[in-house]
Design a protein around this motif. Structure first.
Motif, PDB file in Angstrom:
ATOM      1  N   PHE A 126      86.328  38.321  49.214  1.00 52.25           N
ATOM      2  CA  PHE A 126      87.394  37.406  50.030  1.00 52.25           C
ATOM      3  C   PHE A 126      88.310  37.531  50.800  1.00 52.25           C
ATOM      4  O   PHE A 126      88.975  37.278  51.443  1.00 52.25           O
ATOM      5  CB  PHE A 126      86.544  35.107  48.954  1.00 52.25           C
ATOM      6  CG  PHE A 126      85.798  34.867  49.090  1.00 52.25           C
ATOM      7  CD1 PHE A 126      85.141  34.464  49.729  1.00 52.25           C
ATOM      8  CD2 PHE A 126      85.823  34.864  48.021  1.00 52.25           C
ATOM      9  CE1 PHE A 126      84.138  33.973  49.778  1.00 52.25           C
ATOM     10  CE2 PHE A 126      84.152  33.840  47.058  1.00 52.25           C
ATOM     11  CZ  PHE A 126      83.726  33.779  48.308  1.00 52.25           C
ATOM     12  N   CYS A 127      88.909  38.420  50.066  1.00 50.72           N
ATOM     13  CA  CYS A 127      90.239  39.448  50.747  1.00 50.72           C
ATOM     14  C   CYS A 127      90.012  39.792  52.210  1.00 50.72           C
ATOM     15  O   CYS A 127      90.837  39.699  52.781  1.00 50.72           O
ATOM     16  CB  CYS A 127      90.736  40.337  49.790  1.00 50.72           C
ATOM     17  SG  CYS A 127      91.434  40.199  48.495  1.00 50.72           S
ATOM     18  N   LEU A 128      88.958  39.958  52.501  1.00 47.79           N
ATOM     19  CA  LEU A 128      88.122  40.843  53.553  1.00 47.79           C
ATOM     20  C   LEU A 128      87.424  39.849  54.477  1.00 47.79           C
ATOM     21  O   LEU A 128      87.339  40.117  55.655  1.00 47.79           O
ATOM     22  CB  LEU A 128      87.546  42.275  53.117  1.00 47.79           C
ATOM     23  CG  LEU A 128      87.983  42.512  52.472  1.00 47.79           C
ATOM     24  CD1 LEU A 128      87.596  43.725  52.367  1.00 47.79           C
ATOM     25  CD2 LEU A 128      89.289  43.476  53.297  1.00 47.79           C
ATOM     26  N   ILE A 139      87.376  24.343  52.485  1.00 45.28           N
ATOM     27  CA  ILE A 139      87.707  25.669  51.219  1.00 45.28           C
ATOM     28  C   ILE A 139      88.665  23.835  51.316  1.00 45.28           C
ATOM     29  O   ILE A 139      89.441  24.035  51.457  1.00 45.28           O
ATOM     30  CB  ILE A 139      88.289  26.526  51.860  1.00 45.28           C
ATOM     31  CG1 ILE A 139      88.178  27.728  51.854  1.00 45.28           C
ATOM     32  CG2 ILE A 139      88.878  27.396  50.326  1.00 45.28           C
ATOM     33  CD1 ILE A 139      86.348  27.536  51.280  1.00 45.28           C
ATOM     34  N   GLN A 140      88.401  23.770  49.701  1.00 46.87           N
ATOM     35  CA  GLN A 140      89.642  23.028  49.105  1.00 46.87           C
ATOM     36  C   GLN A 140      91.033  23.710  48.197  1.00 46.87           C
ATOM     37  O   GLN A 140      92.064  23.424  48.646  1.00 46.87           O
ATOM     38  CB  GLN A 140      88.990  22.161  48.135  1.00 46.87           C
ATOM     39  CG  GLN A 140      88.095  21.041  48.289  1.00 46.87           C
ATOM     40  CD  GLN A 140      86.398  21.586  48.566  1.00 46.87           C
ATOM     41  OE1 GLN A 140      86.189  22.418  48.021  1.00 46.87           O
ATOM     42  NE2 GLN A 140      86.252  21.312  49.253  1.00 46.87           N
ATOM     43  N   GLN A 141      90.688  24.596  48.449  1.00 46.62           N
ATOM     44  CA  GLN A 141      91.622  25.690  46.958  1.00 46.62           C
ATOM     45  C   GLN A 141      91.754  27.456  47.236  1.00 46.62           C
ATOM     46  O   GLN A 141      90.290  27.454  47.285  1.00 46.62           O
ATOM     47  CB  GLN A 141      92.187  25.315  45.942  1.00 46.62           C
ATOM     48  CG  GLN A 141      93.473  25.706  45.152  1.00 46.62           C
ATOM     49  CD  GLN A 141      93.540  24.990  43.988  1.00 46.62           C
ATOM     50  OE1 GLN A 141      94.817  24.276  43.382  1.00 46.62           O
ATOM     51  NE2 GLN A 141      92.268  24.792  43.304  1.00 46.62           N
ATOM     52  N   ILE A 142      92.621  28.067  47.416  1.00 41.75           N
ATOM     53  CA  ILE A 142      92.536  29.103  46.860  1.00 41.75           C
ATOM     54  C   ILE A 142      93.399  29.924  45.606  1.00 41.75           C
ATOM     55  O   ILE A 142      94.430  30.127  45.897  1.00 41.75           O
ATOM     56  CB  ILE A 142      92.829  30.339  47.809  1.00 41.75           C
ATOM     57  CG1 ILE A 142      91.706  30.059  49.316  1.00 41.75           C
ATOM     58  CG2 ILE A 142      92.557  31.924  47.955  1.00 41.75           C
ATOM     59  CD1 ILE A 142      92.415  30.441  50.662  1.00 41.75           C
ATOM     60  N   VAL A 143      92.697  30.751  44.841  1.00 40.18           N
ATOM     61  CA  VAL A 143      93.421  30.998  43.437  1.00 40.18           C
ATOM     62  C   VAL A 143      93.472  32.669  43.824  1.00 40.18           C
ATOM     63  O   VAL A 143      92.324  33.502  44.009  1.00 40.18           O
ATOM     64  CB  VAL A 143      93.056  30.571  42.279  1.00 40.18           C
ATOM     65  CG1 VAL A 143      93.737  31.137  41.108  1.00 40.18           C
ATOM     66  CG2 VAL A 143      92.595  29.127  42.503  1.00 40.18           C
ATOM     67  N   PHE A 144      94.886  32.824  44.269  1.00 46.75           N
ATOM     68  CA  PHE A 144      94.387  34.469  44.768  1.00 46.75           C
ATOM     69  C   PHE A 144      95.424  35.555  43.307  1.00 46.75           C
ATOM     70  O   PHE A 144      97.041  34.933  42.878  1.00 46.75           O
ATOM     71  CB  PHE A 144      95.916  34.308  45.473  1.00 46.75           C
ATOM     72  CG  PHE A 144      96.122  35.904  46.465  1.00 46.75           C
ATOM     73  CD1 PHE A 144      95.050  36.689  46.740  1.00 46.75           C
ATOM     74  CD2 PHE A 144      97.039  36.362  46.139  1.00 46.75           C
ATOM     75  CE1 PHE A 144      95.027  37.811  47.240  1.00 46.75           C
ATOM     76  CE2 PHE A 144      97.156  38.040  46.845  1.00 46.75           C
ATOM     77  CZ  PHE A 144      96.206  38.684  47.124  1.00 46.75           C
ATOM     78  N   PRO A 149     100.504  47.223  41.627  1.00 46.60           N
ATOM     79  CA  PRO A 149      99.459  48.146  42.333  1.00 46.60           C
ATOM     80  C   PRO A 149      98.980  49.370  41.528  1.00 46.60           C
ATOM     81  O   PRO A 149      98.624  50.610  41.846  1.00 46.60           O
ATOM     82  CB  PRO A 149     100.894  48.604  43.324  1.00 46.60           C
ATOM     83  CG  PRO A 149     101.831  47.761  43.817  1.00 46.60           C
ATOM     84  CD  PRO A 149     101.487  46.857  42.205  1.00 46.60           C
ATOM     85  N   GLU A 150     100.492  50.089  40.383  1.00 44.72           N
ATOM     86  CA  GLU A 150     100.524  50.818  39.971  1.00 44.72           C
ATOM     87  C   GLU A 150      99.695  50.767  38.682  1.00 44.72           C
ATOM     88  O   GLU A 150      98.683  51.674  38.330  1.00 44.72           O
ATOM     89  CB  GLU A 150     101.257  50.796  39.532  1.00 44.72           C
ATOM     90  CG  GLU A 150     101.761  52.627  38.670  1.00 44.72           C
ATOM     91  CD  GLU A 150     102.367  52.807  37.415  1.00 44.72           C
ATOM     92  OE1 GLU A 150     102.655  54.055  37.200  1.00 44.72           O
ATOM     93  OE2 GLU A 150     104.105  52.022  38.375  1.00 44.72           O
ATOM     94  N   HIS A 174      93.603  45.533  50.490  1.00 39.00           N
ATOM     95  CA  HIS A 174      92.813  43.427  49.876  1.00 39.00           C
ATOM     96  C   HIS A 174      94.418  42.499  50.128  1.00 39.00           C
ATOM     97  O   HIS A 174      93.503  41.427  50.622  1.00 39.00           O
ATOM     98  CB  HIS A 174      92.298  43.915  48.784  1.00 39.00           C
ATOM     99  CG  HIS A 174      91.032  44.457  48.823  1.00 39.00           C
ATOM    100  ND1 HIS A 174      90.710  45.868  48.681  1.00 39.00           N
ATOM    101  CD2 HIS A 174      89.731  43.729  48.362  1.00 39.00           C
ATOM    102  CE1 HIS A 174      89.290  45.934  48.919  1.00 39.00           C
ATOM    103  NE2 HIS A 174      88.493  44.405  48.050  1.00 39.00           N
ATOM    104  N   VAL A 175      95.881  43.591  49.644  1.00 40.17           N
ATOM    105  CA  VAL A 175      96.593  42.337  49.517  1.00 40.17           C
ATOM    106  C   VAL A 175      97.146  41.594  51.521  1.00 40.17           C
ATOM    107  O   VAL A 175      96.952  40.899  51.632  1.00 40.17           O
ATOM    108  CB  VAL A 175      97.708  42.986  49.133  1.00 40.17           C
ATOM    109  CG1 VAL A 175      98.394  41.567  48.900  1.00 40.17           C
ATOM    110  CG2 VAL A 175      97.346  42.994  47.935  1.00 40.17           C
ATOM    111  N   VAL A 176      97.016  42.421  52.403  1.00 38.89           N
ATOM    112  CA  VAL A 176      97.732  42.941  53.735  1.00 38.89           C
ATOM    113  C   VAL A 176      96.207  41.926  54.083  1.00 38.89           C
ATOM    114  O   VAL A 176      96.526  41.144  55.566  1.00 38.89           O
ATOM    115  CB  VAL A 176      97.777  44.035  54.095  1.00 38.89           C
ATOM    116  CG1 VAL A 176      97.931  43.706  55.855  1.00 38.89           C
ATOM    117  CG2 VAL A 176      98.485  44.554  53.930  1.00 38.89           C
ATOM    118  N   GLY A 177      94.883  42.760  54.216  1.00 46.50           N
ATOM    119  CA  GLY A 177      93.029  41.371  54.902  1.00 46.50           C
ATOM    120  C   GLY A 177      93.845  40.178  54.655  1.00 46.50           C
ATOM    121  O   GLY A 177      93.891  39.375  55.269  1.00 46.50           O
TER     122      GLY A 177
END
Length: 204
Positions: A126-128, A139-144, A149-150, A174-177
């Protein structure tokens, strides 16, 4: 529909399991991606939604049968990755192209969105693919889920035998996307996975 997402190996399954334990509905268990040696408690991912997101990211020829096999041996995993078209991740497909491919499955996205009204659905992809789901569904809510990163790069190296440099780039992709597609009008819960393992923060 409530979405649980984040970079792979960032605790999305762990957070989904916590939500499931607290009573969140992730849909029919018989449609979940099977547990394996890398996630023995299960992924809580709907196979059909993962397949749809996978085709949006990697193309229509990305056959999900190979993703279901999950061989344990290194050589077999490499062959499986080639057959499943995972190699396309090395080219980091652009968000515009992913969106256009996802829109080919508009009817399915709308159907899944209706089916999962009030429920939770989890998939790192879903990140992409988020833009198409936001446009076609509700979409009601997003849990990210967020992880150092290491740690992510190290986990990917152990699981896929890929260099740390790729793991870092994959994390950033993924994070920037995700951040590039995130809406202003939907609640977003950010979960720092690493804090679950700090004794002073666990209870909170």
């Amino acid at each position: 529909m409530n979405i649980v997402t984040g970079m792979h190996r960032s605790g999305t399954s762990f957070v989904a399991q916590c939500l499931d334990y607290l009573g969140a509905d992730f849909g029919e268990p018989d449609r979940f991606f099977p547990a394996d040696k890398w996630n023995q408690q299960g992924y809580l991912e709907n196979i059909d939604i993962v397949d749809l997101n996978n085709r949006a990211v990697l193309g229509e020829k990305a056959k999900f049968d190979y993703w279901m096999e999950q061989p344990a041996q290194r050589l077999e995993r490499i062959i499986n990755s080639i057959s499943s078209r995972k190699w396309k991740y090395f080219f980091f497909p652009g968000l515009d192209g992913i969106y256009q491919r996802a829109m080919k499955y508009a009817t399915s996205i709308e159907r899944f969105s209706d089916e999962y009204t009030g429920k939770y659905v989890k998939d790192p992809r879903f990140c992409l693919t988020l833009r198409a789901w936001l446009e076609l569904g509700e979409i009601q809510q997003i849990v990210f889920c967020f992880r150092d990163p290491e740690s992510v790069a190290g986990s990917i190296r152990r699981r896929e035998s890929l260099p740390l440099a790729f793991g870092y780039r994959y994390w950033l992709y993924h994070v920037v996307g995700f951040m590039a597609q995130v809406p202003d009008d939907i609640p977003i819960l950010l979960v720092d996975f690493d804090e679950f393992f700090e004794s002073g923060r666990q209870h909170a």
